[in-house]
Design a protein around this motif. Structure first.
Motif, PDB file in Angstrom:
ATOM      1  N   LYS A  27      10.868 -11.556 -10.134  1.00 62.13           N
ATOM      2  CA  LYS A  27      11.006 -10.317 -10.894  1.00 62.13           C
ATOM      3  C   LYS A  27      10.042 -10.403 -12.072  1.00 62.13           C
ATOM      4  O   LYS A  27      10.071 -11.377 -12.820  1.00 62.13           O
ATOM      5  CB  LYS A  27      12.446 -10.133 -11.375  1.00 62.13           C
ATOM      6  N   GLU A  29       8.629  -9.057 -15.618  1.00 60.68           N
ATOM      7  CA  GLU A  29       9.054  -8.289 -16.789  1.00 60.68           C
ATOM      8  C   GLU A  29       7.982  -8.433 -17.865  1.00 60.68           C
ATOM      9  O   GLU A  29       7.738  -9.532 -18.368  1.00 60.68           O
ATOM     10  CB  GLU A  29      10.398  -8.811 -17.297  1.00 60.68           C
ATOM     11  N   GLU A  31       6.249  -7.690 -21.602  1.00 68.38           N
ATOM     12  CA  GLU A  31       6.660  -7.410 -22.980  1.00 68.38           C
ATOM     13  C   GLU A  31       6.385  -5.942 -23.293  1.00 68.38           C
ATOM     14  O   GLU A  31       7.162  -5.291 -23.988  1.00 68.38           O
ATOM     15  CB  GLU A  31       5.919  -8.319 -23.960  1.00 68.38           C
ATOM     16  N   THR A  33       4.116  -2.450 -21.213  1.00 64.08           N
ATOM     17  CA  THR A  33       3.236  -2.028 -20.122  1.00 64.08           C
ATOM     18  C   THR A  33       2.166  -1.059 -20.618  1.00 64.08           C
ATOM     19  O   THR A  33       1.374  -0.579 -19.830  1.00 64.08           O
ATOM     20  CB  THR A  33       4.040  -1.360 -18.986  1.00 64.08           C
ATOM     21  N   TYR A  53       3.744 -11.404 -19.538  1.00 63.60           N
ATOM     22  CA  TYR A  53       4.884 -11.134 -18.664  1.00 63.60           C
ATOM     23  C   TYR A  53       5.656 -12.418 -18.400  1.00 63.60           C
ATOM     24  O   TYR A  53       5.153 -13.527 -18.595  1.00 63.60           O
ATOM     25  CB  TYR A  53       4.433 -10.500 -17.342  1.00 63.60           C
ATOM     26  N   ASN A  55       8.459 -14.212 -15.465  1.00 62.92           N
ATOM     27  CA  ASN A  55       9.132 -14.143 -14.166  1.00 62.92           C
ATOM     28  C   ASN A  55      10.619 -14.333 -14.441  1.00 62.92           C
ATOM     29  O   ASN A  55      11.076 -15.444 -14.681  1.00 62.92           O
ATOM     30  CB  ASN A  55       8.603 -15.220 -13.221  1.00 62.92           C
ATOM     31  N   THR A  56      11.382 -13.253 -14.420  1.00 64.36           N
ATOM     32  CA  THR A  56      12.820 -13.317 -14.682  1.00 64.36           C
ATOM     33  C   THR A  56      13.629 -13.406 -13.391  1.00 64.36           C
ATOM     34  O   THR A  56      14.850 -13.320 -13.426  1.00 64.36           O
ATOM     35  CB  THR A  56      13.287 -12.092 -15.501  1.00 64.36           C
ATOM     36  N   ARG A  87       6.145 -17.853 -18.354  1.00 66.27           N
ATOM     37  CA  ARG A  87       5.368 -16.702 -18.832  1.00 66.27           C
ATOM     38  C   ARG A  87       3.896 -16.901 -18.507  1.00 66.27           C
ATOM     39  O   ARG A  87       3.433 -18.026 -18.385  1.00 66.27           O
ATOM     40  CB  ARG A  87       5.513 -16.564 -20.347  1.00 66.27           C
ATOM     41  N   THR A 119       3.431  -2.579 -10.486  1.00 66.22           N
ATOM     42  CA  THR A 119       3.718  -2.207 -11.871  1.00 66.22           C
ATOM     43  C   THR A 119       2.432  -1.660 -12.452  1.00 66.22           C
ATOM     44  O   THR A 119       1.365  -2.253 -12.277  1.00 66.22           O
ATOM     45  CB  THR A 119       4.171  -3.441 -12.681  1.00 66.22           C
TER      46      THR A 119
END
Length: 145
Positions: A27, A29, A31, A33, A53, A55-56, A87, A119
């Motif tokens: 996933k 995510e 900070e 976009t 970004y 990876n969550t 990150r 994204t």
């Protein structure tokens, strides 16, 4: 009878473990976009933006492609996998050299193996005309003998 129950139990446990492995996903995510580059002059129109970004998810994250929509925008991104919880950064460079002054709006799709496969990153700003340097006029031409 005990052997049959043990075999059924073992098969069901394997099925549950396999199902859990299949559900693991990366996933991504960011900070942010969207980055506003602000106002800048055309004679200093090369600007670099950094999109951080994480990876969550619970599987390694792979960035497959980062494809800017314009030749004036270049991307530099990691090719190594990003482990869960780690990150990394995607760098976007905008080069407005020889472009007309005005508002800048660029979209950069990021393709990955994350739950959200694409994204869109955005950069915006306003490019002002280059500074004009006035050259003094020479009123007389002096000839050398």
């Amino acid at each position: 009878m005990k052997k049959v129950l043990f075999i059924i139990l073992a098969i069901s446990m394997c099925t549950v473990v396999m199902a859990q492995k299949k559900n693991k996903r990366a996933k991504i995510e960011f900070e942010t976009t969207e980055i506003n580059m602000g106002t800048f002059a055309a004679d200093s129109a090369v600007i670099e933006c950094a999109f951080v970004y994480t990876n969550t998810g619970d599987a390694p994250l792979y960035i497959h492609r980062v494809i800017p929509t314009c030749g004036c925008t270049k991307a530099k991104f990691p090719t190594a996998p990003v482990a869960p919880g780690e990150r990394d950064t995607i760098f976007i460079t905008y080069n407005g050299t020889n472009k007309s002054p005005g508002y800048v709006r660029k979209s950069i799709p990021v393709h990955s193996n994350a739950e959200t496969e694409i994204t869109r990153l955005k950069i915006t700003g306003k490019m002002l005309p280059a500074k004009v340097v006035e050259i003094p006029e020479i009123e007389e031409i002096v000839e050398m003998e």
